[in-house]
Design an enzyme around this catalytic site. Structure first.
Site, PDB file in Angstrom:
ATOM      1  N   TYR A 162       5.323  22.670  -8.083  1.00  0.00           N
ATOM      2  CA  TYR A 162       5.512  23.003  -9.326  1.00  0.00           C
ATOM      3  C   TYR A 162       4.719  21.812 -10.116  1.00  0.00           C
ATOM      4  O   TYR A 162       4.216  22.215 -11.160  1.00  0.00           O
ATOM      5  CB  TYR A 162       7.113  23.131  -9.556  1.00  0.00           C
ATOM      6  CG  TYR A 162       7.760  24.315  -9.096  1.00  0.00           C
ATOM      7  CD1 TYR A 162       7.700  25.522  -9.868  1.00  0.00           C
ATOM      8  CD2 TYR A 162       8.542  24.345  -7.793  1.00  0.00           C
ATOM      9  CE1 TYR A 162       8.093  26.727  -9.520  1.00  0.00           C
ATOM     10  CE2 TYR A 162       8.970  25.453  -7.551  1.00  0.00           C
ATOM     11  CZ  TYR A 162       8.958  26.706  -8.258  1.00  0.00           C
ATOM     12  OH  TYR A 162       9.500  27.951  -7.610  1.00  0.00           O
ATOM     13  N   LYS A 214       5.688  31.243  -3.135  1.00  0.00           N
ATOM     14  CA  LYS A 214       4.937  29.871  -3.067  1.00  0.00           C
ATOM     15  C   LYS A 214       5.795  29.218  -2.001  1.00  0.00           C
ATOM     16  O   LYS A 214       6.927  29.421  -1.874  1.00  0.00           O
ATOM     17  CB  LYS A 214       4.947  29.156  -4.383  1.00  0.00           C
ATOM     18  CG  LYS A 214       6.265  29.218  -5.037  1.00  0.00           C
ATOM     19  CD  LYS A 214       7.676  28.796  -4.664  1.00  0.00           C
ATOM     20  CE  LYS A 214       7.746  27.319  -4.186  1.00  0.00           C
ATOM     21  NZ  LYS A 214       9.238  27.200  -4.010  1.00  0.00           N
TER      22      LYS A 214
HETATM   23  P1  NAD Z   1      16.303  31.884   2.535  1.00  0.00           P
HETATM   24  O1  NAD Z   1      16.474  31.207   3.682  1.00  0.00           O
HETATM   25  O2  NAD Z   1      17.396  32.161   1.546  1.00  0.00           O
HETATM   26  O3  NAD Z   1      15.809  33.276   2.872  1.00  0.00           O
HETATM   27  C1  NAD Z   1      14.561  33.637   3.963  1.00  0.00           C
HETATM   28  C2  NAD Z   1      14.666  34.989   4.433  1.00  0.00           C
HETATM   29  O4  NAD Z   1      13.650  34.885   5.515  1.00  0.00           O
HETATM   30  C3  NAD Z   1      16.137  35.252   5.190  1.00  0.00           C
HETATM   31  O5  NAD Z   1      16.428  36.555   4.823  1.00  0.00           O
HETATM   32  C4  NAD Z   1      15.755  35.158   6.528  1.00  0.00           C
HETATM   33  O6  NAD Z   1      16.554  35.882   7.439  1.00  0.00           O
HETATM   34  C5  NAD Z   1      14.417  35.555   6.532  1.00  0.00           C
HETATM   35  N1  NAD Z   1      13.492  35.080   7.954  1.00  0.00           N
HETATM   36  C6  NAD Z   1      12.711  35.768   8.586  1.00  0.00           C
HETATM   37  N2  NAD Z   1      12.324  35.222   9.579  1.00  0.00           N
HETATM   38  C7  NAD Z   1      13.016  33.971   9.611  1.00  0.00           C
HETATM   39  C8  NAD Z   1      12.873  32.830  10.543  1.00  0.00           C
HETATM   40  N3  NAD Z   1      12.137  33.003  11.696  1.00  0.00           N
HETATM   41  N4  NAD Z   1      13.742  31.602  10.186  1.00  0.00           N
HETATM   42  C9  NAD Z   1      14.266  31.717   9.063  1.00  0.00           C
HETATM   43  N5  NAD Z   1      14.334  32.947   8.073  1.00  0.00           N
HETATM   44  C10 NAD Z   1      13.745  33.874   8.337  1.00  0.00           C
HETATM   45  O7  NAD Z   1      14.925  31.316   1.761  1.00  0.00           O
HETATM   46  P2  NAD Z   1      14.557  31.591  -0.026  1.00  0.00           P
HETATM   47  O8  NAD Z   1      15.409  30.417  -0.597  1.00  0.00           O
HETATM   48  O9  NAD Z   1      14.887  33.107  -0.052  1.00  0.00           O
HETATM   49  O10 NAD Z   1      13.086  31.150   0.253  1.00  0.00           O
HETATM   50  C11 NAD Z   1      12.318  32.280   0.773  1.00  0.00           C
HETATM   51  C12 NAD Z   1      10.834  31.836   0.005  1.00  0.00           C
HETATM   52  O11 NAD Z   1      10.768  32.117  -1.272  1.00  0.00           O
HETATM   53  C13 NAD Z   1      10.214  30.670   0.484  1.00  0.00           C
HETATM   54  O12 NAD Z   1       8.868  30.668   0.676  1.00  0.00           O
HETATM   55  C14 NAD Z   1      10.432  29.890  -1.088  1.00  0.00           C
HETATM   56  O13 NAD Z   1       9.558  28.934  -1.080  1.00  0.00           O
HETATM   57  C15 NAD Z   1      10.367  30.800  -2.001  1.00  0.00           C
HETATM   58  N6  NAD Z   1      10.949  30.664  -3.111  1.00  0.00           N
HETATM   59  C16 NAD Z   1      10.620  30.936  -4.472  1.00  0.00           C
HETATM   60  C17 NAD Z   1      11.007  30.652  -5.361  1.00  0.00           C
HETATM   61  C18 NAD Z   1      10.521  30.308  -7.048  1.00  0.00           C
HETATM   62  O14 NAD Z   1      11.116  30.295  -7.873  1.00  0.00           O
HETATM   63  N7  NAD Z   1       9.382  31.034  -6.916  1.00  0.00           N
HETATM   64  C19 NAD Z   1      12.595  30.236  -5.433  1.00  0.00           C
HETATM   65  C20 NAD Z   1      13.248  30.199  -4.171  1.00  0.00           C
HETATM   66  C21 NAD Z   1      12.759  30.512  -2.966  1.00  0.00           C
END
Ligand code: NAD
Length: 357
Positions: free
Chosen positions: A204, A120
């Site tokens: 949420y 999401k």
């Molecule tokens: P994060 O920044 O920790 O990780 C993002 C990942 O994407 C990294 O590994 C990064 O290297 C990669 N990536 C690939 N292409 C990229 C680019 N062009 N720019 C930046 N990063 C790039 O983020 P996260 O917290 O893991 O979130 C990722 C997704 O998961 C989001 O859509 C977020 O909304 C979702 N999320 C959902 C929940 C949930 O409870 N459902 C919780 C946290 C995050």
């Protein structure tokens, strides 16, 4: 196996244990959520297991293959995702990249013939959500959204109360989600995040409001939105996304919700009231430890060890049984319609905007 051995295997297997091979899942993006929550949850799933990754960092990929015991052949880069089509280990691709990249990675997975879970928010526009749904439909793969709380028992109870109306129809809702963001990151960049806290956190409250109002995703439910952005306290940090946003949702049965989301202050709450009772979640939206009270008293329901394992297993069962996901792309698109309307209202000083979701 002979008939006796089969009967014995069936008797010794727990009722909930899978009879067939676990479905293979590949995580796309190895950031905070994939690493901290999803990969560990995939060690607890009964119907699927982590068998591959898509990453921009081969080193990270090798480290995961060693840690979780899958073949280095199952490490892909974003550019080589199409080659997954030849990989029989991988059944499901779980997209966990920044919001604006979900469409590209979901569509690549669908064309490789893999079922997809997209985190999401599903995308950053309704048009992109539709493109994702179409790609999955054309390729005959299933699509689900990473709404973990759709599989959380307290939220199941919210849905039940909304359906059976033990407290009457929920006519008043309040709540929101926010935290103080200090670390510079893509979440504060419109190009990658699509917006600010509404995309990331407010979604949420949108989900919970739709559960409490009993709103589906078949295009039949009218919702009226109003929204206003609060003046920014740190305009230099939040250059092209909102910092704090208030919005209302009015539903067909006169139910009304008032919500807030912010990257500048903590809130984590949801409350729904009917004529005969209420339910309140505080904290409401965390990975665990939700505190839920109703007008009858505290709601102590056993919860699964991790919301994420429950969510992923539910999708794996849909894939295995060839059933549609209960949290399909259409639900993600509904929420994006609501989010687009919230931004449109905020851009027009709180103008009332009616949509049908
Ligand atoms: P994060 O920044 O920790 O990780 C993002 C990942 O994407 C990294 O590994 C990064 O290297 C990669 N990536 C690939 N292409 C990229 C680019 N062009 N720019 C930046 N990063 C790039 O983020 P996260 O917290 O893991 O979130 C990722 C997704 O998961 C989001 O859509 C977020 O909304 C979702 N999320 C959902 C929940 C949930 O409870 N459902 C919780 C946290 C995050």
């Amino acid at each position: 196996m002979g008939a006796t051995a089969l009967a014995l295997a069936a008797r010794t297997r727990g009722a909930d244990e899978p009879a067939e091979r676990k479905l293979g899942i590949a995580l796309v993006g190895l950031g905070g959520y994939a690493t901290g929550q999803l990969a560990p949850a995939l060690q607890q799933t009964k119907h699927c297991r982590l068998v591959g990754v898509v990453t921009g960092s081969p080193d990270k990929g090798r480290a995961r293959s060693q840690k979780y015991g899958f073949s280095e052949e199952n490490i892909y880069s974003y550019a080589t995702m199409a080659r997954m089509a030849d990989n029989k280990d991988i059944d499901i691709v779980y997209v966990v990249t920044p919001n604006a990249l979900h469409p590209e990675h979901t569509i690549a997975a669908a064309w490789a013939g893999k079922h997809v879970i997209s985190e999401k928010p599903m995308a950053t526009s309704v048009a992109d959500c539709s493109a994702m749904i179409t790609a999955c439909r054309v390729n005959k793969v299933k699509l689900s959204i990473g709404y973990r709380l759709q599989f959380e028992p307290h939220f199941d109870e919210l849905k039940r109360l909304a359906r059976e109306q033990e407290f009457g129809a929920f006519t008043k809702m309040t709540g929101g989600l926010g935290f103080t963001m200090n670390r510079p990151q893509w979440r504060a960049e419109k190009k990658l995040a699509g917006g600010g806290p509404l995309m990331d956190l407010g979604i949420y409250a949108v989900q919970a409001a739709c559960m409490a109002a009993g709103v589906g995703f078949d295009g039949n439910a009218p919702i009226v939105i109003t929204a206003r952005e609060r003046p920014k306290q740190r305009p230099g940090f939040f250059k092209d996304v909102e910092e704090t946003l208030d919005w209302t949702m009015e539903f067909a049965n006169d139910a009304k919700g008032e919500f807030v989301t912010s990257y500048n202050g903590g809130i984590d709450k949801f409350r729904a009231e009917g004529a005969k009772g209420w339910i309140e979640f505080a904290p409401a939206f965390q990975y665990g430890g939700l505190k839920v009270t109703t007008s009858r008293g505290p709601l102590d329901i056993p919860v699964p060890p991790t919301q994420q394992a429950a969510q992923i297993d539910a999708f794996a069962r849909c894939v295995r049984d060839d059933r549609p996901s209960t949290v399909p792309g259409e639900m993600g698109r509904r929420d994006m319609m609501i989010i687009e309307a919230i931004y449109a209202s905020a851009a027009q000083n709180g103008k009332r905007i009616e949509i049908k979701v």
